[in-house]
Design an enzyme around this catalytic site. Sequence first.
Site, PDB file in Angstrom:
ATOM      1  N   CYS A 208      40.147  35.534 -60.179  1.00  0.00           N
ATOM      2  CA  CYS A 208      38.687  35.658 -60.318  1.00  0.00           C
ATOM      3  C   CYS A 208      38.433  36.305 -61.671  1.00  0.00           C
ATOM      4  O   CYS A 208      38.082  37.484 -61.766  1.00  0.00           O
ATOM      5  CB  CYS A 208      38.113  36.489 -59.175  1.00  0.00           C
ATOM      6  SG  CYS A 208      38.532  35.859 -57.529  1.00  0.00           S
ATOM      7  N   ASP A 232      37.917  30.752 -62.460  1.00  0.00           N
ATOM      8  CA  ASP A 232      36.684  31.225 -61.843  1.00  0.00           C
ATOM      9  C   ASP A 232      35.879  30.024 -61.384  1.00  0.00           C
ATOM     10  O   ASP A 232      36.194  28.882 -61.725  1.00  0.00           O
ATOM     11  CB  ASP A 232      35.876  32.139 -62.752  1.00  0.00           C
ATOM     12  CG  ASP A 232      35.290  33.307 -61.968  1.00  0.00           C
ATOM     13  OD1 ASP A 232      34.559  33.057 -60.988  1.00  0.00           O
ATOM     14  OD2 ASP A 232      35.571  34.476 -62.314  1.00  0.00           O
ATOM     15  N   ASP A 287      41.507  40.400 -58.773  1.00  0.00           N
ATOM     16  CA  ASP A 287      40.426  41.369 -58.967  1.00  0.00           C
ATOM     17  C   ASP A 287      39.234  40.802 -58.214  1.00  0.00           C
ATOM     18  O   ASP A 287      38.440  40.047 -58.761  1.00  0.00           O
ATOM     19  CB  ASP A 287      40.137  41.549 -60.457  1.00  0.00           C
ATOM     20  CG  ASP A 287      39.096  42.608 -60.722  1.00  0.00           C
ATOM     21  OD1 ASP A 287      39.246  43.721 -60.215  1.00  0.00           O
ATOM     22  OD2 ASP A 287      38.120  42.314 -61.438  1.00  0.00           O
ATOM     23  N   CYS A 337      36.167  47.154 -57.513  1.00  0.00           N
ATOM     24  CA  CYS A 337      35.403  48.251 -58.114  1.00  0.00           C
ATOM     25  C   CYS A 337      34.403  48.784 -57.095  1.00  0.00           C
ATOM     26  O   CYS A 337      33.229  48.988 -57.392  1.00  0.00           O
ATOM     27  CB  CYS A 337      34.699  47.811 -59.398  1.00  0.00           C
ATOM     28  SG  CYS A 337      33.572  46.418 -59.197  1.00  0.00           S
TER      29      CYS A 337
END
Length: 419
Positions: A208, A232, A287, A337
């Site tokens: 990604c 992506d 990620d 994140c």
Amino acid sequence: MDKTFLKEWLSEVPPFTTFRINSLQSFDSKNLEEYFHLQKQVLNVSEIPKYYFLKNDCLVVGRWPNGVEFGNINKEVIVDAACGASVLRGAHVFAPGVLGLPTNCKLDEIINVYCDMEGHCKRGLKIPYEGNKQYVGVGILKKLRCDLFDNGIAPSGIAVHILLPASRLPVINEKIYPTGQILLQNLPSIVTGWVVDPKPHELILDMCASPGNKTTHLAEMSGDKAVIIAIDKTEPKVARIVKNCEIQGVSCVKAYAFDSTKCFVRDSLNKLEPPFPANNFDKILLDAPCSGLGQRPQLNNKMSEKMLQSYKFVQRKLMAAAVEILKVGGELTYSTCTVTKEENEWMVAWVLEKFPFVKLVPAEPLKGGPGLSNCGLTDEQRIMVQRFGPIEDELRPVEDIYRNSIGFFIAKFIRTDFR
């Protein structure tokens, strides 16, 4: 985990900012020193921010000292929450983030910047905004209303050149270095590249990848000699990856528009284009798309519970594809994140239960704290992952710089056999 304490921490601005240095190019800190001394004269302060290198590819920069005065400023620009957060982290105001600007402003005059905290300011506002707003910085106006709202064309470029954010973090003009030599990037994101530890000639997948910041880091760490496939979902996202590779001077990356949840096809014959066969990649970086609840500062979070719960299902699909196309003995690095246990510790526990041929290994270098307790992992497993945030855990003490960046999570797996 104390939710009130965590919420307060997430609303604050980290006391430093980090830049990734392109290891494919030579870097001279003299340019930075000269830039700071010029800004020191503009701001009329006694000393420049402290800065140092954690590694040769990671520059840490502290705050300007207290006491900067700009006099009485009676005009203000209103920006959206995302723009306001960026300003506090040391960015200029770009035109798409501007919501309101008075009609009597002049180019190159000093203006205060406020953030609309509730999303109620209507784009194109001409009068002072009376809603809930927060001061985020002061800067020099570079675009007028006619540039931002009145010409029927989507605005672009810098609208306010920030002199000093309210956080006092430096606004470092990347143009003081050659294009692609320095990149603003959160510290845990840089650590993710260290965990992947790419080597020349390895076949690596970034599942990604947009906008390509971690992709280019992997390429640079390998000396631009790994074979990196970046995926992506849409062409515009892939275009951003390609553009960033060009800016960073990276040539070992091939980017494709493809749905990574469908990137595994058992009878595929193509090892370098999606979909891929089983037992294919030396290393994979996932990620994952996530709720992003680790970003700081969070000024206006509108995440619904339904949206929050949706991410784990996408993450599981991505993980299921990743473990199939990973080589036996290959390494899979998973990162987010966000701070939720559903997307972090519980995801690791789900992987270990669902895929017995996958083993959790230490996500070295271990810079963040251990995983949360009572979230599906044993203490032995908690010590192998790393969670970045304010929580202190005696299982692994953490340096303040790694506790005070953004909320982030990293885990690493290896595949032990071929089904």
